[in-house]
Write a protein that holds these residues in place. Sequence first.
Motif, mmCIF file in Angstrom:
data_model
loop_
_atom_site.group_PDB
_atom_site.id
_atom_site.type_symbol
_atom_site.label_atom_id
_atom_site.label_comp_id
_atom_site.label_asym_id
_atom_site.label_seq_id
_atom_site.Cartn_x
_atom_site.Cartn_y
_atom_site.Cartn_z
ATOM 1 N N ASN A 53 0.860 -1.059 -0.264
ATOM 2 C CA ASN A 53 -0.092 0.051 0.035
ATOM 3 C C ASN A 53 0.738 1.126 0.018
ATOM 4 O OD1 ASN A 53 -1.577 -2.133 2.429
ATOM 5 N ND2 ASN A 53 -2.518 -1.630 0.547
ATOM 6 N N ASP B 106 -2.768 0.328 -4.344
ATOM 7 C CA ASP B 106 -2.776 -0.760 -3.748
ATOM 8 C C ASP B 106 -2.431 -2.228 -4.682
ATOM 9 O OD1 ASP B 106 -3.589 0.097 -1.042
ATOM 10 O OD2 ASP B 106 -5.411 0.707 -2.393
ATOM 11 N N ALA C 211 -6.474 -1.519 -12.461
ATOM 12 C CA ALA C 211 -7.260 -0.151 -12.622
ATOM 13 C C ALA C 211 -6.300 0.774 -12.322
ATOM 14 C CB ALA C 211 -8.695 -0.233 -11.931
ATOM 15 N N THR C 212 -5.605 1.348 -13.487
ATOM 16 C CA THR C 212 -4.579 2.473 -13.101
ATOM 17 C C THR C 212 -5.106 3.836 -13.399
ATOM 18 O OG1 THR C 212 -3.482 2.363 -15.297
ATOM 19 C CG2 THR C 212 -2.782 0.834 -13.630
ATOM 20 N N ASP D 210 -2.799 -0.269 -18.415
ATOM 21 C CA ASP D 210 -3.807 -1.636 -17.800
ATOM 22 C C ASP D 210 -3.788 -2.629 -18.925
ATOM 23 O OD1 ASP D 210 -4.775 0.296 -16.046
ATOM 24 O OD2 ASP D 210 -7.252 0.198 -16.745
ATOM 25 N N ASP E 53 -3.172 -7.819 -8.876
ATOM 26 C CA ASP E 53 -4.425 -6.960 -8.409
ATOM 27 C C ASP E 53 -3.537 -5.309 -8.257
ATOM 28 O OD1 ASP E 53 -6.335 -5.403 -7.010
ATOM 29 O OD2 ASP E 53 -7.397 -7.550 -6.726
ATOM 30 N N LYS F 284 -4.750 -1.327 -8.022
ATOM 31 C CA LYS F 284 -5.684 -0.152 -8.166
ATOM 32 C C LYS F 284 -4.986 1.142 -7.601
ATOM 33 C CE LYS F 284 -9.614 -3.038 -6.323
ATOM 34 N NZ LYS F 284 -8.759 -4.006 -6.147
ATOM 35 N N ASP G 4 -4.863 5.579 -7.700
ATOM 36 C CA ASP G 4 -6.022 6.608 -7.546
ATOM 37 C C ASP G 4 -4.610 7.507 -7.935
ATOM 38 O OD1 ASP G 4 -7.554 8.864 -7.545
ATOM 39 O OD2 ASP G 4 -7.812 8.663 -5.483
ATOM 40 N N SER H 155 3.188 3.257 -9.851
ATOM 41 C CA SER H 155 2.645 1.694 -10.188
ATOM 42 C C SER H 155 3.856 0.759 -10.345
ATOM 43 C CB SER H 155 1.814 1.506 -11.321
ATOM 44 O OG SER H 155 2.348 1.966 -12.578
#
Length: 205
Positions: A17, A26, A40-41, A47, A62, A64, A66, A80
């Motif tokens: 995280n 995450d 989900a970038t 992606d 996985d 995610k 934001d 990322s």
Amino acid sequence: MVRRPRYVGPMRTATINRRTSETAIDVTVNLDGTGVYAIATGIGFLDHMLEQLSRHSLIDLDVKVDGDLHIDQHHTTEDSALAIGEAVAKALGDKKGIRRYGDALSPMDETLCRVALDISGRPWCVFDLEFSQEKLGEMDTELFEHWFQSFAQAAGITLHVELLHGRNNHHFIESAFKGLARSLRTAVEIDPRKADAIPSTKGML
């Protein structure tokens, strides 16, 4: 035919995280997965590439993110990669029993890319791939080199990516990600002949 015994041990998983003023990320990885992903970038093309990374490495992934995409895509791309690389390094633990090295020739129509890596603990990235257009979808192509460099740094791997030939920019980078995936699949795999040993004469990686 004599089958070698398959290594059976604890699942190598990790969750990262990562929170900064620029991104909230995450990431969960399972090195012993089947290539299941949820990505989900906020950047569609990224992606797509991370889905290829998961599917062809058989690493469950996985992700995610934001991120501050209202500014640009740089922080989301870099962070990322850092989070995924950190998760891979954490899941590897002491690296006992891994094959350590992996390489792949990855053809995609007219394009051929070569990827080789060493889970060495010595981060380095050589990215010999030049694009002839500035964007793929909505993603800036200059960011792909930064993604590979950031991933190698956080994962602690020596990584070489080389475009041998090709014409289509989409094929260039998809071939590179698939080559990275197939190389990782080999390198993180447990070698049943040496499942209890660190693959280095130094005794650590």
